[in-house]
Write a protein that holds these residues in place. Structure first.
Motif, PDB file in Angstrom:
ATOM      1  N   SER A 272      -5.795  -7.392   7.696  1.00 22.57           N
ATOM      2  CA  SER A 272      -4.895  -7.550   7.722  1.00 22.57           C
ATOM      3  C   SER A 272      -3.760  -8.407   6.642  1.00 22.57           C
ATOM      4  O   SER A 272      -4.373  -9.267   6.988  1.00 22.57           O
ATOM      5  CB  SER A 272      -2.924  -6.835   8.177  1.00 22.57           C
ATOM      6  N   PHE A 273      -3.323  -8.082   5.110  1.00 26.46           N
ATOM      7  CA  PHE A 273      -2.232  -8.746   4.578  1.00 26.46           C
ATOM      8  C   PHE A 273      -1.553  -9.388   4.982  1.00 26.46           C
ATOM      9  O   PHE A 273      -0.722  -8.125   5.563  1.00 26.46           O
ATOM     10  CB  PHE A 273      -2.506  -8.738   3.103  1.00 26.46           C
ATOM     11  N   TYR A 274      -1.207 -10.266   5.072  1.00 25.20           N
ATOM     12  CA  TYR A 274       0.419 -10.754   5.931  1.00 25.20           C
ATOM     13  C   TYR A 274       0.722 -11.718   5.359  1.00 25.20           C
ATOM     14  O   TYR A 274      -0.354 -13.022   5.304  1.00 25.20           O
ATOM     15  CB  TYR A 274      -0.077 -11.523   7.088  1.00 25.20           C
ATOM     16  N   GLN A 275       1.654 -11.911   4.466  1.00 24.42           N
ATOM     17  CA  GLN A 275       2.465 -13.388   3.674  1.00 24.42           C
ATOM     18  C   GLN A 275       2.365 -14.461   4.438  1.00 24.42           C
ATOM     19  O   GLN A 275       2.941 -14.540   5.550  1.00 24.42           O
ATOM     20  CB  GLN A 275       4.349 -12.591   3.322  1.00 24.42           C
ATOM     21  N   VAL A 276       1.866 -15.453   3.694  1.00 20.37           N
ATOM     22  CA  VAL A 276       1.490 -16.910   5.008  1.00 20.37           C
ATOM     23  C   VAL A 276       3.176 -17.587   4.987  1.00 20.37           C
ATOM     24  O   VAL A 276       2.704 -18.169   5.715  1.00 20.37           O
ATOM     25  CB  VAL A 276       0.433 -17.254   3.889  1.00 20.37           C
ATOM     26  N   TYR A 304       1.123  -1.269  -1.979  1.00 24.55           N
ATOM     27  CA  TYR A 304       0.854  -2.138  -1.596  1.00 24.55           C
ATOM     28  C   TYR A 304       1.678  -2.705  -0.926  1.00 24.55           C
ATOM     29  O   TYR A 304       2.091  -3.637  -0.623  1.00 24.55           O
ATOM     30  CB  TYR A 304       0.446  -3.178  -2.793  1.00 24.55           C
ATOM     31  N   CYS A 305       1.792  -1.728  -0.355  1.00 21.93           N
ATOM     32  CA  CYS A 305       2.723  -2.221   0.830  1.00 21.93           C
ATOM     33  C   CYS A 305       1.895  -3.115   2.786  1.00 21.93           C
ATOM     34  O   CYS A 305       3.066  -2.945   3.374  1.00 21.93           O
ATOM     35  CB  CYS A 305       3.102  -0.913   2.411  1.00 21.93           C
ATOM     36  N   GLY A 306       0.428  -3.472   2.368  1.00 21.13           N
ATOM     37  CA  GLY A 306       0.031  -4.441   3.390  1.00 21.13           C
ATOM     38  C   GLY A 306       0.149  -3.570   5.029  1.00 21.13           C
ATOM     39  O   GLY A 306      -0.171  -2.113   4.918  1.00 21.13           O
ATOM     40  N   ILE A 307       1.069  -4.214   5.870  1.00 22.03           N
ATOM     41  CA  ILE A 307       1.143  -3.479   7.293  1.00 22.03           C
ATOM     42  C   ILE A 307       2.408  -2.802   7.490  1.00 22.03           C
ATOM     43  O   ILE A 307       3.568  -3.017   8.026  1.00 22.03           O
ATOM     44  CB  ILE A 307       1.472  -5.058   8.295  1.00 22.03           C
ATOM     45  N   THR A 309       5.603  -4.243   6.004  1.00 24.28           N
ATOM     46  CA  THR A 309       6.810  -4.297   6.193  1.00 24.28           C
ATOM     47  C   THR A 309       7.851  -4.248   5.233  1.00 24.28           C
ATOM     48  O   THR A 309       9.596  -3.618   5.796  1.00 24.28           O
ATOM     49  CB  THR A 309       6.544  -5.994   5.711  1.00 24.28           C
ATOM     50  N   ILE A 310       7.169  -4.071   4.465  1.00 26.84           N
ATOM     51  CA  ILE A 310       8.773  -4.625   2.882  1.00 26.84           C
ATOM     52  C   ILE A 310       9.491  -2.713   3.384  1.00 26.84           C
ATOM     53  O   ILE A 310      10.567  -2.126   3.458  1.00 26.84           O
ATOM     54  CB  ILE A 310       8.452  -4.521   1.438  1.00 26.84           C
ATOM     55  N   GLY A 311       8.826  -1.793   3.183  1.00 25.27           N
ATOM     56  CA  GLY A 311       8.872  -0.585   3.619  1.00 25.27           C
ATOM     57  C   GLY A 311       9.719  -0.437   4.862  1.00 25.27           C
ATOM     58  O   GLY A 311      10.932   0.779   5.090  1.00 25.27           O
ATOM     59  N   ILE A 326      -4.762  -0.087   0.701  1.00 29.49           N
ATOM     60  CA  ILE A 326      -6.020  -0.086   0.097  1.00 29.49           C
ATOM     61  C   ILE A 326      -6.737  -0.273   1.408  1.00 29.49           C
ATOM     62  O   ILE A 326      -7.643   0.333   1.817  1.00 29.49           O
ATOM     63  CB  ILE A 326      -6.728  -0.970  -1.097  1.00 29.49           C
ATOM     64  N   VAL A 327      -6.328  -1.454   1.825  1.00 31.00           N
ATOM     65  CA  VAL A 327      -7.071  -2.075   3.838  1.00 31.00           C
ATOM     66  C   VAL A 327      -6.440  -0.726   4.898  1.00 31.00           C
ATOM     67  O   VAL A 327      -5.620  -0.703   4.980  1.00 31.00           O
ATOM     68  CB  VAL A 327      -7.178  -2.791   3.781  1.00 31.00           C
ATOM     69  N   GLU A 328      -7.969  -0.009   5.313  1.00 33.52           N
ATOM     70  CA  GLU A 328      -7.609   0.697   6.064  1.00 33.52           C
ATOM     71  C   GLU A 328      -6.767  -0.333   7.331  1.00 33.52           C
ATOM     72  O   GLU A 328      -5.823   0.895   8.191  1.00 33.52           O
ATOM     73  CB  GLU A 328      -9.276   1.304   6.397  1.00 33.52           C
ATOM     74  N   THR A 350      -3.352   4.882   2.865  1.00 34.50           N
ATOM     75  CA  THR A 350      -4.513   4.532   2.827  1.00 34.50           C
ATOM     76  C   THR A 350      -5.291   4.887   1.460  1.00 34.50           C
ATOM     77  O   THR A 350      -5.254   6.020   0.891  1.00 34.50           O
ATOM     78  CB  THR A 350      -5.545   4.643   3.318  1.00 34.50           C
ATOM     79  N   GLY A 351      -5.314   4.272   0.834  1.00 31.02           N
ATOM     80  CA  GLY A 351      -5.974   4.453  -0.254  1.00 31.02           C
ATOM     81  C   GLY A 351      -5.216   3.540  -1.863  1.00 31.02           C
ATOM     82  O   GLY A 351      -4.707   2.512  -1.859  1.00 31.02           O
ATOM     83  N   ASP A 352      -6.437   3.052  -3.201  1.00 32.65           N
ATOM     84  CA  ASP A 352      -6.180   2.879  -4.020  1.00 32.65           C
ATOM     85  C   ASP A 352      -4.593   2.999  -4.680  1.00 32.65           C
ATOM     86  O   ASP A 352      -4.364   4.484  -5.187  1.00 32.65           O
ATOM     87  CB  ASP A 352      -7.128   2.996  -4.802  1.00 32.65           C
ATOM     88  N   VAL A 353      -3.694   2.205  -5.318  1.00 31.48           N
ATOM     89  CA  VAL A 353      -2.891   2.978  -6.215  1.00 31.48           C
ATOM     90  C   VAL A 353      -2.276   4.058  -6.578  1.00 31.48           C
ATOM     91  O   VAL A 353      -2.115   3.937  -7.006  1.00 31.48           O
ATOM     92  CB  VAL A 353      -1.529   1.669  -6.321  1.00 31.48           C
ATOM     93  N   GLU A 354      -3.679   2.822  -7.649  1.00 26.91           N
ATOM     94  CA  GLU A 354      -3.799   4.047  -8.889  1.00 26.91           C
ATOM     95  C   GLU A 354      -4.120   5.279  -8.448  1.00 26.91           C
ATOM     96  O   GLU A 354      -3.717   5.798  -9.763  1.00 26.91           O
ATOM     97  CB  GLU A 354      -5.188   3.265  -9.296  1.00 26.91           C
TER      98      GLU A 354
HETATM   99  C1  LIG Z   1       0.531  -9.232  -2.131  1.00 26.89           C
HETATM  100  S1  LIG Z   1      -0.236  -8.123  -0.509  1.00 26.89           S
HETATM  101  C2  LIG Z   1       1.521  -7.650  -0.710  1.00 26.89           C
HETATM  102  C3  LIG Z   1       1.574  -7.199   1.127  1.00 26.89           C
HETATM  103  C4  LIG Z   1       2.251  -6.308   1.597  1.00 26.89           C
HETATM  104  N1  LIG Z   1       3.562  -5.177   0.605  1.00 26.89           N
HETATM  105  C5  LIG Z   1       3.638  -7.925   2.069  1.00 26.89           C
HETATM  106  O1  LIG Z   1       4.757  -8.173   1.760  1.00 26.89           O
HETATM  107  O2  LIG Z   1       2.946  -8.292   3.937  1.00 26.89           O
HETATM  108  C6  LIG Z   1      -0.950  -6.919  -2.034  1.00 26.89           C
HETATM  109  C7  LIG Z   1      -1.744  -5.697  -0.754  1.00 26.89           C
HETATM  110  O3  LIG Z   1      -1.990  -4.881  -1.714  1.00 26.89           O
HETATM  111  C8  LIG Z   1      -3.076  -4.255  -1.346  1.00 26.89           C
HETATM  112  N2  LIG Z   1      -3.942  -4.061  -2.128  1.00 26.89           N
HETATM  113  C9  LIG Z   1      -5.032  -4.671  -3.523  1.00 26.89           C
HETATM  114  N3  LIG Z   1      -5.014  -3.775  -3.909  1.00 26.89           N
HETATM  115  C10 LIG Z   1      -4.922  -2.504  -3.634  1.00 26.89           C
HETATM  116  C11 LIG Z   1      -4.923  -1.180  -4.708  1.00 26.89           C
HETATM  117  N4  LIG Z   1      -5.817  -1.426  -4.994  1.00 26.89           N
HETATM  118  N5  LIG Z   1      -4.365  -0.188  -3.962  1.00 26.89           N
HETATM  119  C12 LIG Z   1      -3.352  -0.285  -3.268  1.00 26.89           C
HETATM  120  N6  LIG Z   1      -3.167  -1.577  -2.326  1.00 26.89           N
HETATM  121  C13 LIG Z   1      -4.046  -2.442  -2.298  1.00 26.89           C
HETATM  122  C14 LIG Z   1      -3.831  -5.966  -0.409  1.00 26.89           C
HETATM  123  O4  LIG Z   1      -4.738  -4.770   0.466  1.00 26.89           O
HETATM  124  C15 LIG Z   1      -2.592  -6.645   0.023  1.00 26.89           C
HETATM  125  O5  LIG Z   1      -1.949  -5.611   1.159  1.00 26.89           O
END
Ligand SMILES: C[S@@+](CC[C@H](N)C(=O)[O-])C[C@H]1O[C@@H](n2cnc3c(N)ncnc32)[C@H](O)[C@@H]1O
Length: 443
Positions: A272-276, A304-307, A309-311, A326-328, A350-354
């Protein structure tokens, strides 16, 4: 136009600006030369290393007049490492460089020549990263990648990673050195080590990226570093640049760690993505929420909510939150995170935002405020069209790539007024810059 410089020749130039990587820019007869390591305001003798039709590259031979902002780098491997590129510049000046980088793009690309806010910096910009991926090798121990290459440079101390993460990686390499993978022969097991930390919970995740499934006896590692809460083998047998595969085997702990941001606890899995930079992340989230001027009846999307956090940060101010990612595994985390934090008005998909965002809108859901935080490539055309169609009260765009941000704002500014753009220094001493843009519907 005749090119006014020759490869391997030396010239004396004035540095008049910064390039996008923080390198100095000089001009000879309006021909651009990028001078690595030079600061604006300096006069340098340079050696031309590469000549192209539109521009050239050069290195410094002698600094004839030095900038007041030049400092001696505090890192032993600075000149060879591909991580930080601005350690020869005073920290406050690096913040101004990042603000100017965003401003230059605004001036070039947007109709609204808005003045970019000053960069929000860190009070203590050291050991700030909560995630490290260490390349390793038998000969060179634990390393970092050299500039623009896959060569490993051994590190003594990295100033942006934490001390403990470096100690853990070194301990693993020293104790299991005979199992280290050799890229040339394809033999061996251990390829990379990823360490993730919850700065506010003190928890550490250790991911061993392996060329197979063999399990190590990790007792000594856990005993020496009791902050380690979980150890995971990530099986990656492919020869690509992608470090992690999707196959994880938990050999110690629960397979995730937790961190606390603001008043919320977040579960984080290895993929999972998590801000560094969690210190800066809290600042940017709080800023984004404040600027969104949320109301009790708002329907909010976190794209593009990752885990989540913002929501989750937004949830207590509004009627309903929808997150798309997108990442399950990240969506699974987001759902659990809502539960752990007793949040009942958030739905994560879960899904591609598009496609997934369009599907959500087809359910007749009418968001009033949207947060987008896409990866470096920015937004796709369909999503931009949908954002324009929706005529939102407010749109908050968090971006880690000012170039794609401006490309997208160019299209969004036909419908939305860009109220502010604020850079945040999440990647201190590197040329990267995060930013938060606030948009509202034009009258
Ligand atoms: C910059 S991170 C932001 C995540 C989150 N908002 C945060 O602050 O931790 C971008 C996120 O978009 C997801 N992502 C990338 N391409 C995507 C797509 N086409 N549709 C949905 N999510 C996508 C990545 O897996 C990642 O979790």
């Amino acid at each position: 136009m005749e090119i006014p410089v020759k490869k391997n020749e030396k010239y004396i130039v004035d540095i008049i600006d910064y390039g996008s990587e923080g390198e100095g820019i000089a001009k000879i007869d309006s021909y651009t030369i990028f001078v690595v390591g030079a600061l604006k305001g300096e006069k340098c003798k340079i050696h031309i290393t590469k000549v192209l039709t539109t521009h050239a590259f050069a290195k410094i031979v002698e600094i004839i007049k030095s900038s007041q902002y030049r400092v001696t780098s505090d890192c032993e491997t600075y000149n060879r490492c591909g991580g930080c590129t601005l350690r020869h510049i005073e920290y406050n000046e690096t913040l101004k460089i990042k603000q100017e980088k965003v401003q230059n793009l605004v001036n070039k690309m947007l109709d609204n020549k808005i003045i970019v806010e000053p960069t929000v910096g860190m009070e203590v910009p050291i050991h700030y990263r909560n995630k490290a991926i260490y390349p390793i090798s038998k000969e060179k121990n634990v390393g970092i990648f050299a500039q623009r290459s896959h060569d490993i440079i051994p590190i003594n101390e990295c100033l942006i990673q934490t001390k403990e993460s470096q100690e853990i990686a070194k301990f693993i390499v020293q104790n299991w050195s005979d199992t280290i993978y050799d890229e040339k022969t394809g033999k061996g097991l251990l390829r990379n080590i990823m360490i993730r930390e919850g700065f506010n919970t003190n928890e550490i995740m250790c991911v061993l990226v392996q060329n197979g499934r063999k399990k190590y006896d990790a007792k000594a590692l856990i005993q020496k570093f009791p902050r380690i809460k979980t150890i995971i083998i990530n099986v990656n047998t492919k020869n690509t640049n992608v470090v992690l595969s999707n196959e994880n085997i938990v050999i110690y702990g629960q397979g995730y760690i937790e961190d606390k941001l603001g008043e919320y606890i977040f579960k984080i899995s290895p993929n999972s993505f998590y801000q560094v930079n969690p210190v800066q992340t809290e600042k940017i989230y709080n800023y984004a929420i404040e600027q969104a001027k949320l109301k009790k009846d708002d329907i909010v999307c976190d794209l593009y909510c990752g885990i989540g956090t913002i929501g989750i940060f937004a949830s207590k101010y509004v009627d309903k939150v929808y997150g798309i990612e997108i990442v399950e595994e990240a969506v699974k985390n987001a759902k659990e995170n809502a539960k752990i934090n007793n949040i009942n008005n958030a739905e994560f998909l879960t899904g591609d935002v598009e496609q997934a965002f369009e599907k959500l809108l087809e359910r007749n859901i009418k968001p009033s405020v949207i947060f987008v935080d896409p990866p470096r490539k920015g937004l796709d055309e369909k999503t931009i069209a949908n954002l324009c169609k929706l005529k939102l009260d407010r749109l908050i765009y968090i971006s880690c790539n000012p170039a794609t941000l401006m490309r997208d704002l160019q299209k969004l500014e036909t419908i939305y007024n860009i109220e502010s753009i604020t850079p945040f220094d999440n990647f201190c001493y590197s040329s990267h810059v995060e930013s938060c843009s606030v948009l509202s519907l034009k009258d």
